[in-house]
Design a protein around this motif. Structure first.
Motif, mmCIF file in Angstrom:
data_model
loop_
_atom_site.group_PDB
_atom_site.id
_atom_site.type_symbol
_atom_site.label_atom_id
_atom_site.label_comp_id
_atom_site.label_asym_id
_atom_site.label_seq_id
_atom_site.Cartn_x
_atom_site.Cartn_y
_atom_site.Cartn_z
ATOM 1 N N ALA A 170 2.343 -17.215 -21.138
ATOM 2 C CA ALA A 170 2.146 -15.905 -20.516
ATOM 3 C C ALA A 170 2.421 -14.792 -21.516
ATOM 4 O O ALA A 170 3.435 -14.808 -22.221
ATOM 5 N N ASP A 183 1.548 -10.019 -18.264
ATOM 6 C CA ASP A 183 0.911 -10.962 -17.344
ATOM 7 C C ASP A 183 1.773 -11.159 -16.094
ATOM 8 O O ASP A 183 2.949 -10.778 -16.057
ATOM 9 N N ALA A 237 -6.546 -14.569 -7.885
ATOM 10 C CA ALA A 237 -6.577 -14.609 -9.353
ATOM 11 C C ALA A 237 -7.981 -14.899 -9.864
ATOM 12 O O ALA A 237 -8.418 -14.338 -10.883
ATOM 13 N N ARG A 238 -8.705 -15.765 -9.171
ATOM 14 C CA ARG A 238 -10.071 -16.087 -9.594
ATOM 15 C C ARG A 238 -11.005 -14.899 -9.377
ATOM 16 O O ARG A 238 -11.834 -14.579 -10.238
ATOM 17 N N ASN A 290 -10.122 -11.795 -9.212
ATOM 18 C CA ASN A 290 -9.672 -10.886 -10.268
ATOM 19 C C ASN A 290 -10.054 -9.423 -10.009
ATOM 20 O O ASN A 290 -10.408 -8.700 -10.932
ATOM 21 N N GLN A 307 -3.320 -11.367 -16.874
ATOM 22 C CA GLN A 307 -3.750 -12.598 -16.241
ATOM 23 C C GLN A 307 -2.669 -13.078 -15.271
ATOM 24 O O GLN A 307 -1.498 -12.733 -15.405
ATOM 25 N N VAL A 308 -3.072 -13.891 -14.295
ATOM 26 C CA VAL A 308 -2.127 -14.468 -13.349
ATOM 27 C C VAL A 308 -1.955 -15.948 -13.677
ATOM 28 O O VAL A 308 -2.936 -16.682 -13.820
ATOM 29 N N HIS A 309 -0.700 -16.367 -13.821
ATOM 30 C CA HIS A 309 -0.377 -17.760 -14.109
ATOM 31 C C HIS A 309 0.374 -18.355 -12.926
ATOM 32 O O HIS A 309 1.134 -17.654 -12.239
ATOM 33 N N ASN A 332 2.079 -4.357 -12.651
ATOM 34 C CA ASN A 332 1.121 -5.449 -12.482
ATOM 35 C C ASN A 332 1.556 -6.404 -11.375
ATOM 36 O O ASN A 332 0.739 -6.836 -10.563
#
Length: 387
Positions: free
Chosen positions: A90, A94, A135-136, A138, A152-154, A233
């Motif tokens: 990450a 993020d 997350a997909r 987005n 980004q999302v983890h 975020n």
């Protein structure tokens, strides 16, 4: 359950402000013990957010989380803020959403060293699925996300302890990397919130923005730069998740009138042709292939309620003996049941409210035993609560 409300908790004022900026017309709501919530809407949706500050640490976060659950009966509880990254996966800024939470300070000290005895809480499946979908897609990111590319999302484990971690070579750091090497981030509140959710039957999600590396490079200057961005975020993703949770809850909720009509249709007659007789069965609830009979107890006085609660205790003990309830859950459930009996005997409007709240907490504890839940529902109704 409040069908349109999600609780969001934060440990720091900076994190609190990041969420509050996304709420419309927040109004103060005070808990009887002094905890201050602000309840506001999310613009353009039916979602309401109850926001509160827990301060640092798992113990404080657990207490405030339980108060929030009891006060609002929310769709879910989200813990939102910043955390340190444990690996290079990450980037700063993020977001990490916990698939499970480790309370990493559990252990036993023996002659040959310290052995890990962690507690682990998995994120609810439905919330994890929704988080992955967001997350997909987005489209949760603010237009002003700062430099360095969009966050980004983890998804992965988060380790929660009782110390601020800022070293790569300390004994604590080595312990974490040895026993919890799948954890993406580290912080100090998630275990408390997860435990409160577990004991009260409330879904919990932990959402953290990465503000540092937890490896000795953390500094005040970098905190001033990255903490606001990481908090913003995490708040943006959490508020979007809250909105979608309420939207889904609204879509799956059957209107009360429809529920009543459906309940009428559940009255079926089973004909025993072998004996030439008719057996009437009124189904109180149907779950998978099991039918639970509607056997509401006739509770007309505090004495009747006390007797029914005493009978329910026997059912609890039988399920424990049969292995349906583990030792910890049974112990917590019996404590709640005893507390409910004490308040029920007071026979006042305020004590009835406390009794209903305690029985609802008990219902969360025994959620894995639908037979017990079905037996408890009419007792909650008898106290003036909603089943």
């Amino acid at each position: 359950m409040s069908q349109d409300l999600v609780v969001i908790l934060t440990a720091l004022n900076l994190e609190y402000q990041a969420v509050r900026q996304r709420m419309a017309s927040p109004q103060v709501h005070r808990h009887e013990r002094g905890t201050r919530f602000e309840v506001g809407a999310t613009p353009g949706t039916s979602c309401r957010i109850a926001l509160a500050l827990t301060n640092k640490g798992n113990h404080s976060s657990a207490v405030i989380a339980e108060r929030a659950i009891q006060e609002f009966s929310p769709v879910a509880v989200l813990f939102v803020g910043v955390a340190g990254a444990l690996w290079e996966t990450a980037r700063l800024g993020d977001v990490v959403m916990a698939t499970h939470v480790y309370a990493y300070h559990g252990g036993t000290s023996e002659d040959d060293g310290l052995k890990a005895r962690p507690r682990v809480w998995e994120a609810p499946h439905a919330i994890s699925q929704l988080g992955s979908h967001l997350a997909r897609v987005n489209n949760w990111i603010d237009d002003t996300h700062g430099h360095g590319g969009a966050p980004q999302v983890h998804f992965g484990a988060i380790a929660a302890g009782e110390v601020v971690q800022n070293s790569k070579i300390s004994a604590e750091a080595q312990w974490i990397r040895q026993h919890y090497n799948d954890a993406l981030a580290i912080e100090m509140e998630a275990a408390g919130v997860a435990q409160a959710g577990h004991l009260n039957g409330a879904p919990v999600a932990i959402i953290r923005g990465i503000s540092d590396r937890a490896d000795g490079t953390k500094s005040s200057a970098e905190d001033r730069s990255w903490q606001p961005r990481a908090a913003a975020n995490a708040a943006a993703f959490a508020v979007r998740l809250a909105m979608e949770l309420v939207k889904e809850q609204t879509e799956i909720t059957v209107p009360r009138t429809d529920r009543a009509q459906s309940g009428d249709r559940l009255a079926e007659h089973v004909h025993n042709t072998a004996h030439g007789s008719t057996i009437g069965i009124m189904a109180g609830s149907v779950k998978d292939s099991n039918v639970y009979l509607n056997t509401d107890p006739k509770v007309t006085s505090p004495k009747d309620l006390d007797a029914e609660l005493d009978g329910f205790r026997l059912h609890l003990m039988r399920h424990h003996t049969e292995g349906a309830l583990d030792d910890d859950t049974c112990r917590e459930a019996l404590a709640d049941l005893d507390s409910a009996r004490r308040t029920a005997r007071e026979n006042t409007a305020e004590s009835s409210k406390r009794t209903a709240m305690t029985l609802k907490r008990l219902r969360g504890l025994i959620a894995e035993c639908p037979v017990l839940v079905a037996k408890l529902a009419p007792l909650i109704v008898a106290t003036g609560g909603s089943a």
